[in-house]
Write an enzyme that holds these catalytic residues in place. Structure first.
Site, PDB file in Angstrom:
ATOM      1  N   ALA A 225       0.647  -1.183   0.172  1.00 25.11           N
ATOM      2  CA  ALA A 225      -0.089  -0.074  -0.078  1.00 25.11           C
ATOM      3  C   ALA A 225       0.920   1.239   0.056  1.00 25.11           C
ATOM      4  O   ALA A 225       1.445   1.770   1.114  1.00 25.11           O
ATOM      5  CB  ALA A 225      -0.876   0.221   1.384  1.00 25.11           C
ATOM      6  N   ASP A 401       5.351   1.534   2.786  1.00 26.93           N
ATOM      7  CA  ASP A 401       4.181   0.618   2.740  1.00 26.93           C
ATOM      8  C   ASP A 401       3.318   0.609   3.921  1.00 26.93           C
ATOM      9  O   ASP A 401       3.737   0.629   5.065  1.00 26.93           O
ATOM     10  CB  ASP A 401       4.797  -1.005   2.629  1.00 26.93           C
ATOM     11  CG  ASP A 401       3.817  -1.913   2.613  1.00 26.93           C
ATOM     12  OD1 ASP A 401       2.526  -1.684   2.480  1.00 26.93           O
ATOM     13  OD2 ASP A 401       4.099  -3.175   2.117  1.00 26.93           O
ATOM     14  N   HIS A 402       2.144   1.290   3.731  1.00 26.21           N
ATOM     15  CA  HIS A 402       1.271   1.744   4.677  1.00 26.21           C
ATOM     16  C   HIS A 402       0.646   0.558   5.519  1.00 26.21           C
ATOM     17  O   HIS A 402       0.124   0.647   6.728  1.00 26.21           O
ATOM     18  CB  HIS A 402       0.098   2.318   4.134  1.00 26.21           C
ATOM     19  CG  HIS A 402      -0.548   3.595   5.062  1.00 26.21           C
ATOM     20  ND1 HIS A 402      -0.681   3.415   6.536  1.00 26.21           N
ATOM     21  CD2 HIS A 402      -1.300   4.899   4.931  1.00 26.21           C
ATOM     22  CE1 HIS A 402      -0.852   4.380   7.045  1.00 26.21           C
ATOM     23  NE2 HIS A 402      -1.527   5.285   5.882  1.00 26.21           N
ATOM     24  N   ARG A 403       0.909  -0.773   4.905  1.00 22.50           N
ATOM     25  CA  ARG A 403       0.447  -1.867   5.777  1.00 22.50           C
ATOM     26  C   ARG A 403       1.359  -1.734   7.049  1.00 22.50           C
ATOM     27  O   ARG A 403       0.804  -2.462   8.104  1.00 22.50           O
ATOM     28  CB  ARG A 403       0.911  -3.118   5.154  1.00 22.50           C
ATOM     29  CG  ARG A 403      -0.124  -3.354   3.589  1.00 22.50           C
ATOM     30  CD  ARG A 403       0.104  -4.582   3.032  1.00 22.50           C
ATOM     31  NE  ARG A 403       1.315  -4.691   2.723  1.00 22.50           N
ATOM     32  CZ  ARG A 403       2.035  -5.693   2.440  1.00 22.50           C
ATOM     33  NH1 ARG A 403       1.333  -6.800   2.162  1.00 22.50           N
ATOM     34  NH2 ARG A 403       3.392  -5.797   2.030  1.00 22.50           N
ATOM     35  N   LEU A 404       2.662  -1.407   7.299  1.00 20.15           N
ATOM     36  CA  LEU A 404       3.377  -1.607   8.167  1.00 20.15           C
ATOM     37  C   LEU A 404       3.744  -0.284   8.700  1.00 20.15           C
ATOM     38  O   LEU A 404       3.675   0.036   9.960  1.00 20.15           O
ATOM     39  CB  LEU A 404       4.773  -2.352   7.886  1.00 20.15           C
ATOM     40  CG  LEU A 404       5.710  -2.386   9.112  1.00 20.15           C
ATOM     41  CD1 LEU A 404       5.073  -3.234  10.298  1.00 20.15           C
ATOM     42  CD2 LEU A 404       7.060  -3.244   8.474  1.00 20.15           C
TER      43      LEU A 404
END
Length: 432
Positions: A225, A401-404
């Site tokens: 993301a 990475d917006h997931r993390l």
């Protein structure tokens, strides 16, 4: 003399296939053991494959530009001396390599029977020939790949085959007929527009590093993301300290750029924000925090982008990093980097400042979760100590990475990098 079936070797790193970039021999040529046979392009680099035996090349089963599967037969060599026949590889899940000439008719008959039984054996496990990216696409579209009719070379299922199947292209559904009817109705209009186009076109094959780049960029965009934040940095002190250090660098034949300073600032900030020096193991659903700092350096070449890795960059001086940056940039442009020098990075820096660009949105070097884009240094009017003055500004773009990595963490990380670049003397306090 014995007929030796030369199979594409496993070059490691989980690579299942490679593109034949260059063949050094043809049928009828003599070849020595360990002499170059072919160059293949993997996801990592161009790798030279040597001949395993000495003899005469009887048949070459691949062509330049073709994708070859690991353990598939790429040539038959009349080898000198006694050479044991190779055993059939039982580990691959792909279709076996091309059959012996005397069995061609039977093989074709079997393929026809397999196609005829596709609809009645949809639940039966079948072996198919398809690239990993095609299999992934099938899973994403909910397509059972064994039901797809192959149109590619040697019975390979292509991405287009999967997409057509998902759209009903391989069935007689009402929807498919409707699409066909609509296409027929609009074909005359399409032709009319086509006649209005003037000029010439040139079509080039998507091969080698460019195909690898395309594959990896799509994989990154589909998986992570992406979020990008940007900031301007007052580079006055950075410009001054580089100017002061350049004579010392020249004494040791070092080309000193701004990148080693930026790299040191990044490493110091990564220590403070370790989630940006991490990756996500999607298969195991685990976050992998890395306690080492291998910095990737995006490098432009005539054939496309490469990312050589500076290992343990935190343990090297500014001058050491400058020397390694120059060395790997030169060898990267000359395509002389080893595969081991192009893997294992934990964070990547993409520097396009030399081309005059300011801000951009760099794509993550998957599976990393952060990449810093470095723009040009340009004098701009700014407010400094209550007055409008011209000062050099450096432009930074950070993609995470917006997931993390949350937005606040990304902003704090970039602020720390900015602080260290604006006050490079602070880097001395961060040295370990």
């Amino acid at each position: 003399m014995a007929a030796y079936q030369f199979k594409l070797p496993d070059v490691g790193e989980g690579i299942h296939e490679g593109e034949i970039v260059k063949l050094f021999v043809k049928a009828g040529d003599k070849i020595e053991e360990f002499a170059p046979f072919a160059e293949i392009q993997t996801d990592k680099a161009v790798v030279e494959i040597p001949s395993p035996v000495t003899g005469t090349v009887k048949e070459v089963k691949v062509e330049e530009g073709e994708i070859a599967i690991v353990h598939s037969v790429i040539a038959v060599i009349d080898a000198e001396g006694d050479v044991a026949d190779q055993e059939e590889d039982q580990t691959t899940t792909e279709e076996p390599a091309s059959a012996e000439p005397v069995k061609e008719e039977k093989t074709e008959a079997k393929e026809d029977n397999k196609t005829a039984k596709t609809e009645t054996t949809s639940n039966k496990k079948q072996k198919v020939l398809a690239m990993p990216s095609t299999r992934k696409l099938a899973r994403e579209l909910g397509v059972v790949i064994t039901q797809v009719t192959a149109t590619g070379e040697h019975g390979r299922i292509t991405a287009d085959d999967v997409k057509k199947f998902a759209e009903g292209g391989s069935t007689k559904s009402a929807e498919a007929d409707e699409v066909k009817l609509l296409t027929e109705k609009t074909s005359s209009a399409d032709v009319a527009v086509e006649h209005e186009i003037t000029g010439t076109e040139e079509r080039l094959p998507l091969r080698g590093i460019r195909r690898t780049i395309a594959k990896r960029m799509i994989e990154s965009k589909r998986t992570a993301a992406h979020v990008t934040i940007m900031d301007e940095v007052d580079a006055t002190e950075l410009v001054a300290i580089r100017k002061w250090a350049k004579p010392v660098a020249l004494e040791r034949n070092t080309k000193l750029t701004y990148l080693p300073f930026i790299m040191k600032a990044v490493i110091a900030a990564l220590r403070q924000f370790p989630t940006l020096n991490a990756s996500i193991d999607d298969e195991k659903q685990e976050i992998v925090l890395k306690n080492y700092y291998h910095i990737g350096m995006a490098t432009a070449t005539d054939k496309g982008l490469m990312v050589p890795v500076l290992r343990d960059a935190d343990r090297k001086s500014i001058f050491d990093l400058a020397d390694e940056i120059t060395d790997k940039a030169v060898r990267g442009r000359d395509m002389k980097l080893e595969a081991s020098e192009l893997k294992g990075s934990t964070f990547t820096i993409s520097n396009i400042g030399g081309y005059g660009a300011q801000f951009f949105t760099p794509i993550l070097n998957h599976p990393e979760v952060a990449i810093l884009g470095v723009g040009t240094i340009k004098e701009k009017p700014v407010v400094y100590e209550g007055e409008i003055v011209a000062r050099p500004q450096l432009f930074l773009s950070l993609t995470v990475d917006h997931r993390l990595v949350d937005g606040d963490v990304a902003a704090l990380f970039l602020s720390q990098v900015k602080r260290l670049i604006e006050s490079p003397n602070l880097l001395m306090m961060e040295m370990r």
